[in-house]
Design an enzyme around this catalytic site. Structure first.
Site, PDB file in Angstrom:
ATOM      1  CD  GLU A   1      -1.616  -2.463   1.349  1.00 43.06           C
ATOM      2  OE1 GLU A   1      -0.135  -2.602   1.761  1.00 43.06           O
ATOM      3  OE2 GLU A   1      -2.401  -3.291   1.167  1.00 43.06           O
TER       4      GLU A   1
ATOM      5  CG  HIS B   1     -12.020  -7.138   5.954  1.00 41.59           C
ATOM      6  ND1 HIS B   1     -11.149  -7.834   6.728  1.00 41.59           N
ATOM      7  CD2 HIS B   1     -11.663  -7.607   4.735  1.00 41.59           C
ATOM      8  CE1 HIS B   1     -10.126  -8.819   6.118  1.00 41.59           C
ATOM      9  NE2 HIS B   1     -10.706  -8.157   5.012  1.00 41.59           N
TER      10      HIS B   1
HETATM   11  C1  LIG Z   1      -1.925  -4.517   4.225  1.00 39.39           C
HETATM   12  C2  LIG Z   1      -3.104  -5.701   3.745  1.00 39.39           C
HETATM   13  N1  LIG Z   1      -3.278  -5.336   2.572  1.00 39.39           N
HETATM   14  C3  LIG Z   1      -4.313  -5.795   1.796  1.00 39.39           C
HETATM   15  C4  LIG Z   1      -4.923  -6.970   2.294  1.00 39.39           C
HETATM   16  C5  LIG Z   1      -5.940  -7.558   1.459  1.00 39.39           C
HETATM   17  N2  LIG Z   1      -5.673  -9.189   1.252  1.00 39.39           N
HETATM   18  C6  LIG Z   1      -5.814 -10.275   2.191  1.00 39.39           C
HETATM   19  S1  LIG Z   1      -5.075 -11.563   1.626  1.00 39.39           S
HETATM   20  C7  LIG Z   1      -4.373 -11.082   0.380  1.00 39.39           C
HETATM   21  C8  LIG Z   1      -3.248 -11.611  -0.662  1.00 39.39           C
HETATM   22  C9  LIG Z   1      -2.338 -12.217   0.285  1.00 39.39           C
HETATM   23  O1  LIG Z   1      -1.359 -13.070  -0.411  1.00 39.39           O
HETATM   24  P1  LIG Z   1      -0.398 -13.678  -0.325  1.00 39.39           P
HETATM   25  O2  LIG Z   1       0.790 -12.801   0.691  1.00 39.39           O
HETATM   26  O3  LIG Z   1       0.487 -14.543  -1.000  1.00 39.39           O
HETATM   27  O4  LIG Z   1      -1.000 -15.039   1.143  1.00 39.39           O
HETATM   28  P2  LIG Z   1      -2.018 -16.044   0.926  1.00 39.39           P
HETATM   29  O5  LIG Z   1      -3.361 -15.418   1.024  1.00 39.39           O
HETATM   30  O6  LIG Z   1      -1.885 -16.353  -0.651  1.00 39.39           O
HETATM   31  O7  LIG Z   1      -1.791 -16.878   1.661  1.00 39.39           O
HETATM   32  C10 LIG Z   1      -4.772  -9.478   0.280  1.00 39.39           C
HETATM   33  C11 LIG Z   1      -4.311  -8.465  -0.936  1.00 39.39           C
HETATM   34  C12 LIG Z   1      -4.736  -7.348   3.622  1.00 39.39           C
HETATM   35  N3  LIG Z   1      -5.253  -8.205   4.403  1.00 39.39           N
HETATM   36  N4  LIG Z   1      -3.827  -6.395   4.245  1.00 39.39           N
END
Ligand SMILES: Cc1ncc(C[n+]2csc(CCOP(=O)(O)OP(=O)(O)O)c2C)c(N)n1
Lengths: 336, 392
Positions: free
Chosen positions: A60, A129
């Site tokens: 972000e 959220h």
């Molecule tokens: C700071 C932040 N930005 C955006 C999100 C929304 N979000 C939740 S999970 C996710 C993807 C995460 O991907 P990864 O780090 O590869 O982990 P995975 O879910 O694949 O285990 C996003 C963008 C969040 N939870 N926190």
């Protein structure tokens, strides 16, 4: 007029902006192929390409910080922060850079950045959220903060935000994304009601009820319910949270003599406090009672099974109206 | 021998949608001890780390893998039936979670993301507690100190800093435990994770960075997050790294044991990239058909982490009817307990909203709580006051 959902209306407004100005560029997590987690940007990457609608890495601070650079270069970035609670990693870039660049450079550098933030609760989500972080930003000079409460405004104001040479935080009430309404897509957004203006939604004579974003609908329903009891509520949709259109609120309070402000965010240091204080300063001799705030509590946004207790409901707003009117209410008999 | 070649010479951003693709390659092979066909292959460097894993332990790993999958499937079903608000499936990532979690001592401390529910299971977290947050019945599921695992983090990457700080504490205390932090491939883009690596390396803290590269961050392929293999990033911070087949429970164990051992003996942090795959949606609210290719899913199904242990057990003649029955009974029991615990969770009280905001009384909040209690009482029936639509 076309009937469409709130989310679709924003999508349509974004599409118009992309069409009208090649310098408009959308960025954010999952906004491309997926069309955003709420599908607000659905189809835009397909139609405008990966250079105009950019899926960014998961960062972000980088999303906002690179928007600053793009703005330096003459672009008009429109960025999406996926959920309210994920704006904080970008907080420094927003308040230290985006907000201050114009001032710092004595007007030489413009920051026409629009930051779209789905905000507010009531959708049964896990933590981070459902937050209402608007006050952090209304407290920061140099930012414009707006929110919308119906599809037509959603469509119009997003375009006005993008046209603005100032940075704009555009808060989207996510629990209203699926609400439908008529949208006039032929509207001239330059001559439409400006994004900085509040709007009187229903006229009334007994009390002024100020709401914005997700609670506008609840406030209007409260006014309808109160009418059955013979209470006449004037509902104002604030629309712009920074700066606030005090002229409109002031004119209403001079008429009704009573003010109730409602928002989902916690009470202390919130926008309701600001509106109450400003109106008290401006209309002290017209007020028949102390302004009343009906807000979320000063607690972290609660888990979903109890979130309805935190969120101002129609009944809680009416209880506040009763307080402003000196009618029997839940706090009757208490000092203050 | 079939080595997973994921990570070799892929394209980066700009490649067509629908395939996770790979990052530019250093050509590092994955550490692998069991092939997808269930063949135990030797690896001179990593075999010693699992030489104590005999038949019995292998069977017990299989049992845990199966139970963890069953928890995931049952929780997904509970969400579909409206009993949970949301669930982040870990389907396909069982070996990465079980293999790493079972390489730790109970006094090691874990900081994870929302997806490590299999890790929580291995730590001994109560099954109902795993679901509490997803049902919307609490802000957190368990007391971190009861199992030495922090409650799951939703802010992407934030926990890596907490783990680093915890490890600094361990170091100051002169203790010999370690901290472990779990995060996804997407998380590696966040500032927090990069800052955690800076601190961890600067102070040489006893910490393991365990990155589950499941190839997707919601709709974004790993190639969008990194131009190089994730494990290769660590070198820039001065942190040694391992790249392991995340669907191979033995290899994950070997890699984790090596990293934990290094941390425990003053060797500082290690970065592990466990190359695995998210077989399900990102969460139950996600629709992966919008962004990913069905073929990719099929390719990965052939590398299933549980099937290969099963095949290995079969080769060894350990897959008896009696053992299979035992594993099935265990999984059934876990699923039953999970479901029953979920449904029996007591509904929270309205005034719980005000609990634990501060550790000492707070006059602002006390006033708000008092007013809200009076408001609820004004309805006689507290439930009447809670609907958005209004009751009067
Ligand atoms: C700071 C932040 N930005 C955006 C999100 C929304 N979000 C939740 S999970 C996710 C993807 C995460 O991907 P990864 O780090 O590869 O982990 P995975 O879910 O694949 O285990 C996003 C963008 C969040 N939870 N926190």
């Amino acid at each position: 007029m076309t009937r469409m959902t709130f989310a679709r209306a924003i999508n349509s407004g974004l599409r118009k902006s992309l069409e009208n100005d090649p310098k408009v560029i959308l960025m954010g997590e999952d906004i491309g192929v997926l069309g955003g987690v709420f599908r607000v940007t659905d189809g835009l990457q397909k139609d405008f390409g990966t250079h105009r609608v950019v899926d960014t890495p998961l960062a972000e601070s980088a999303i906002i910080g690179t928007a600053v650079g793009l703005a330096y270069r003459g672009y008009r970035p429109v960025v999406e922060i996926q959920f309210d609670g994920f704006i904080y990693p970008a907080f420094d870039q927003i308040v230290s850079q985006v907000a201050k660049m114009h001032y710092r450079t004595q007007g030489a550098v413009k920051m026409p950045i629009t930051i779209r933030v789905p905000f507010g609760g009531g959708i049964g989500s896990p933590e981070h959220h459902s937050e209402s972080p608007e006050a952090y930003f209304t407290h920061t000079s140099g930012l414009r903060v707006v929110t919308v409460s119906n599809p037509q405004d959603a469509y119009t104001v997003i375009q006005q935000a993008i046209l603005s040479d100032d940075p704009v935080l555009y808060f989207e009430p996510k629990r209203r994304y699926h609400d439908k309404g008529d949208v006039d897509e032929t509207i001239d957004v330059r001559t439409a009601l400006p994004m900085g203006a509040a709007r009187v939604l229903t006229e009334g004579t007994d009390v002024t009820l100020v709401a914005y974003g997700p609670l506008v609908r609840t406030a209007r329903d409260a006014a309808t319910a109160a009418a059955d009891e013979g209470i006449s509520i004037e509902v104002i949709d604030l629309r712009s949270l920074a700066p606030v259109d005090y002229a409109t609120v002031e004119a209403s309070v001079r008429k009704t003599g009573r003010l109730v402000v409602t928002h989902e965010a916690g009470q202390s240091g919130g926008l309701g406090a600001e509106v109450a204080a400003s109106i008290t300063e401006r209309c002290f001799y017209h007020l028949e009672a102390a302004p009343v705030r009906v807000t979320g509590f000063d607690v972290p946004y609660p888990y979903s099974k109890v979130e309805m207790h935190h969120l101002p409901s129609l009944d809680r707003i009416l209880d506040g109206v009763d307080r402003a009117l000196g009618r029997p209410n839940s706090l009757s008999g208490l000092e203050g | 021998m079939s080595t997973d070649e994921t990570g070799q010479g892929g394209t980066r951003a700009g490649a067509p949608a629908g395939s996770a693709g790979t990052q530019g390659a250093s050509g590092r092979n994955l550490i692998q001890l069991i092939t997808p066909e269930g063949e135990r292959i030797s690896h001179p460097e990593f075999d010693p780390w699992v030489k104590d894993i005999g038949d019995e332990q292998l069977c017990s790993l299989y049992e845990d893998l199966t139970a963890v999958r069953r928890i995931d499937v049952e929780a997904t079903a509970l969400q579909r039936q409206g009993e949970l608000g949301l669930w982040p499936p870990l389907l396909g990532q069982e070996a990465a979670q079980v293999g790493s979690a079972r390489s730790l001592r109970q006094d090691d401390f874990i900081f994870s993301s929302y997806r490590e529910n299999g890790v929580a299971y291995c730590r001994g977290v109560d099954l109902t507690d795993i679901l509490r947050v997803w049902r919307g019945n609490g802000s957190s599921g368990w007391d971190p100190y009861s199992v030495n695992m922090a409650t799951p983090q939703i802010i992407i990457g934030a926990q890596t800093l907490h783990a680093t700080g915890y490890a600094m504490g361990i170091q100051n205390d002169g203790a010999d435990s370690v901290a472990v932090t779990y995060f996804g491939d997407g998380a590696t883009s966040e500032g927090d994770v990069n800052e955690a690596m800076v601190f961890a390396a600067s102070f040489q803290v006893p910490l393991v960075f365990f990155c589950s590269n499941n190839h997707w961050a919601i709709s974004e392929p790993v190639r969008l997050q990194s131009h190089v293999q994730l494990a290769d990033r660590a070198a820039g911070f001065g942190i040694p790294s391992l790249r392991v087949d995340g669907n191979d429970v033995l290899a994950v164990m070997a890699a984790t044991r090596l990293a934990v051992d290094r941390a425990r003996h003053g060797g500082g942090p290690t970065f592990i990239e466990a190359v695995t795959y998210r077989m399900g949606p990102h969460t139950t609210a996600d629709d992966p058909t919008r962004y990913r290719d069905a073929n990719e899913l099929e390719d990965w199904a052939a590398k299933d982490p549980i099937d290969r242990v099963k095949a290995l057990l079969d080769r060894k003649g350990l897959l008896t009817g009696q053992f299979q029955q035992h594993v099935k009974d265990k999984a059934d029991a876990v699923a039953r307990e999970l479901r029953a615990g979920c449904i029996a969770m007591p509904e929270p009280e309205p005034l719980d909203v005000f609990k634990n905001v501060y550790s000492a009384p707070n006059s602002w909040l006390d006033r708000q709580q008092d007013h809200y209690a009076r408001y609820l009482a004004s309805f006689g029936d507290p439930a009447g006051a809670t609907s958005q639509e209004g009751a009067r």
